[in-house]
Design a protein around this motif. Structure first.
Motif, PDB file in Angstrom:
ATOM      1  N   ALA A 187       0.848  -1.184   0.000  1.00 45.67           N
ATOM      2  CA  ALA A 187       0.000   0.000   0.000  1.00 45.67           C
ATOM      3  C   ALA A 187       0.883   1.232   0.000  1.00 45.67           C
ATOM      4  O   ALA A 187       1.898   1.284   0.717  1.00 45.67           O
ATOM      5  N   GLY A 188       0.530   2.223  -0.811  1.00 46.26           N
ATOM      6  CA  GLY A 188       1.348   3.427  -0.905  1.00 46.26           C
ATOM      7  C   GLY A 188       0.523   4.658  -1.188  1.00 46.26           C
ATOM      8  O   GLY A 188      -0.609   4.578  -1.698  1.00 46.26           O
ATOM      9  N   LYS A 189       1.095   5.815  -0.835  1.00 47.27           N
ATOM     10  CA  LYS A 189       0.448   7.098  -1.061  1.00 47.27           C
ATOM     11  C   LYS A 189       1.406   8.012  -1.809  1.00 47.27           C
ATOM     12  O   LYS A 189       2.539   8.225  -1.370  1.00 47.27           O
ATOM     13  N   TYR A 190       0.959   8.551  -2.952  1.00 44.34           N
ATOM     14  CA  TYR A 190       1.783   9.430  -3.772  1.00 44.34           C
ATOM     15  C   TYR A 190       1.618  10.880  -3.353  1.00 44.34           C
ATOM     16  O   TYR A 190       0.532  11.314  -2.979  1.00 44.34           O
ATOM     17  N   HIS A 191       2.717  11.625  -3.445  1.00 49.42           N
ATOM     18  CA  HIS A 191       2.689  13.046  -3.125  1.00 49.42           C
ATOM     19  C   HIS A 191       2.122  13.831  -4.312  1.00 49.42           C
ATOM     20  O   HIS A 191       1.849  13.281  -5.376  1.00 49.42           O
ATOM     21  N   GLU A 192       1.985  15.134  -4.141  1.00 45.10           N
ATOM     22  CA  GLU A 192       1.394  15.990  -5.172  1.00 45.10           C
ATOM     23  C   GLU A 192       2.160  15.939  -6.488  1.00 45.10           C
ATOM     24  O   GLU A 192       1.576  16.041  -7.562  1.00 45.10           O
ATOM     25  N   ASP A 193       3.502  15.779  -6.420  1.00 46.69           N
ATOM     26  CA  ASP A 193       4.292  15.762  -7.653  1.00 46.69           C
ATOM     27  C   ASP A 193       4.175  14.437  -8.404  1.00 46.69           C
ATOM     28  O   ASP A 193       4.649  14.318  -9.539  1.00 46.69           O
ATOM     29  N   MET A 194       3.576  13.433  -7.797  1.00 45.23           N
ATOM     30  CA  MET A 194       3.355  12.105  -8.390  1.00 45.23           C
ATOM     31  C   MET A 194       4.651  11.353  -8.685  1.00 45.23           C
ATOM     32  O   MET A 194       4.627  10.268  -9.280  1.00 45.23           O
ATOM     33  N   ASN A 195       5.791  11.918  -8.302  1.00 45.50           N
ATOM     34  CA  ASN A 195       7.071  11.241  -8.502  1.00 45.50           C
ATOM     35  C   ASN A 195       7.578  10.591  -7.224  1.00 45.50           C
ATOM     36  O   ASN A 195       8.372   9.662  -7.270  1.00 45.50           O
ATOM     37  N   SER A 196       7.133  11.101  -6.079  1.00 43.37           N
ATOM     38  CA  SER A 196       7.558  10.547  -4.798  1.00 43.37           C
ATOM     39  C   SER A 196       6.355   9.950  -4.087  1.00 43.37           C
ATOM     40  O   SER A 196       5.206  10.349  -4.314  1.00 43.37           O
ATOM     41  N   ARG A 197       6.629   8.976  -3.224  1.00 39.90           N
ATOM     42  CA  ARG A 197       5.533   8.287  -2.558  1.00 39.90           C
ATOM     43  C   ARG A 197       5.998   7.771  -1.207  1.00 39.90           C
ATOM     44  O   ARG A 197       7.198   7.636  -0.943  1.00 39.90           O
ATOM     45  N   ASP A 198       5.047   7.478  -0.354  1.00 40.03           N
ATOM     46  CA  ASP A 198       5.306   6.862   0.941  1.00 40.03           C
ATOM     47  C   ASP A 198       4.706   5.463   0.941  1.00 40.03           C
ATOM     48  O   ASP A 198       3.558   5.266   0.503  1.00 40.03           O
ATOM     49  N   THR A 199       5.472   4.498   1.411  1.00 40.21           N
ATOM     50  CA  THR A 199       4.942   3.160   1.589  1.00 40.21           C
ATOM     51  C   THR A 199       4.182   3.108   2.904  1.00 40.21           C
ATOM     52  O   THR A 199       4.731   3.419   3.965  1.00 40.21           O
TER      53      THR A 199
END
Length: 333
Positions: free
Chosen positions: A109-121
């Motif tokens: 499961a992950g969540k992408y930041h506003e820039d769509m290039n970085s994410r948090d697992t």
């Protein structure tokens, strides 16, 4: 890097054709990797559990260029038969898909930041993947093209060791996590493959070089003949000896979900190459464009939703958009 690339309207995208009898269906393709569940959140919305996994994206993407793709992976008894049937309907052979009774499928499961290039697992549950021991069915042994999806390097290595003959082309994908926890095994594995695909951050992490040209030189010195550095919305670079090829990313109005885009790219890349049976640098350039086209579809909706419903004509039109994007006439005075 811009000084390295001079585009010629004829030679930049030579002989692109899909659905024109130029593909060779006899070349066998073996795809190894994860078949999994994902739960994704982006600025455009979120999903519950959906089908994901490196091998799923790669094999589905490759299936637009050839049939009879052989899959090796593992799932738990919770994995839906409908998803397996979907793959089979695309010409993906699932005889090598282990189904572990009483166990659960790998979940991320992950969540992408506003820039769509970085994410948090947000969550990782290895489940069946923690004890995955790839089994290569006998009728998979004649594979001429091998796609090693992102997995523990020791598992990727075991696949190569269990094949009775080396495939014509071995493509490997990996990620920064293995650079942190299994670097020695990863470097050994890199030395054994023909093509390595990583993103720009991983290339810099692996080599300690900020310049991607210098980083590529170091990676190629580790053993692979070709290196593909994926740059997300900024395209992809293909390196071979002293040759460099750049493929742009197609400007898209909406990017809903980047998950699986790299695997979809890899599947389109090796799917095209295995369909034509050509592993020359020129063919690889075309493969990079086909891979980029497939990845551009993947990000337009969540998970596999966009890729599953694609038509051959849509793929043709998307490749033509890539050609039109960079093809121009210029007179030097």
């Amino acid at each position: 890097l811009c000084s390295l690339f001079l585009f010629h309207p004829v030679s930049y995208f030579p002989n692109f054709a899909i659905g024109k009898n130029k593909f060779n269906p006899t070349m066998s393709l073996l795809v190894i990797g994860t078949v999994a569940f994902d739960a994704i959140e982006t600025p455009f919305g979120k999903t519950d559990k959906i089908i994901g996994g490196a091998a799923t994206y790669a094999s589905m993407s490759a299936s637009f260029f050839k049939k009879n793709i052989n899959l090796v992976s593992v799932v738990g008894e919770d994995f839906p038969q409908e998803a397996i049937s979907m793959m089979q309907q695309r010409g993906i052979n699932t005889d090598g898909l282990q189904i572990k009774q009483g166990e659960k499928t790998f979940f991320w499961a992950g969540k992408y930041h506003e820039d769509m290039n970085s994410r948090d697992t947000l969550d990782t549950q290895l489940n069946v993947l923690s004890t995955f021991d790839p089994v290569i069915p006998d009728h998979y042994q004649d594979c001429e093209f091998l796609m090693l999806g992102n997995l523990m390097p020791s598992i990727q290595m075991s696949v190569l060791q269990r094949l009775k003959k080396r495939p014509k082309l071995v493509v490997m994908d990996t990620m920064n996590f293995w650079m942190e926890v299994a670097l020695d095994d990863l470097k050994k594995m890199i030395s054994m493959v023909d093509v390595l695909t990583i993103n720009d951050a991983e290339a810099r992490q692996l080599t300690g070089e900020y310049s991607l040209v210098k980083a590529a030189r170091q990676v190629l010195a580790m053993g692979p003949k070709y290196l593909i550095i994926k740059k997300g919305e900024h395209g992809a670079l293909l390196f071979h000896e002293n040759n460099v090829f750049f493929a742009p990313a197609l400007p898209l109005e909406d990017v809903f979900d980047p998950t699986g885009a790299g695997d979809t790219f890899a599947g389109g890349f090796i799917g095209y190459l295995s369909s034509v049976g050509d592993v020359s640098f020129e063919a690889m350039k075309r493969g990079v464009i086909y891979g980029s086209a497939m990845a551009s579809f993947c990000v337009e909706k969540f998970g596999l939703e966009r890729v599953v419903g694609l038509t051959e004509r849509e793929v043709e039109d998307r490749v033509q958009q890539f050609v039109d994007l960079v093809q121009f006439d210029i007179t030097l005075v």
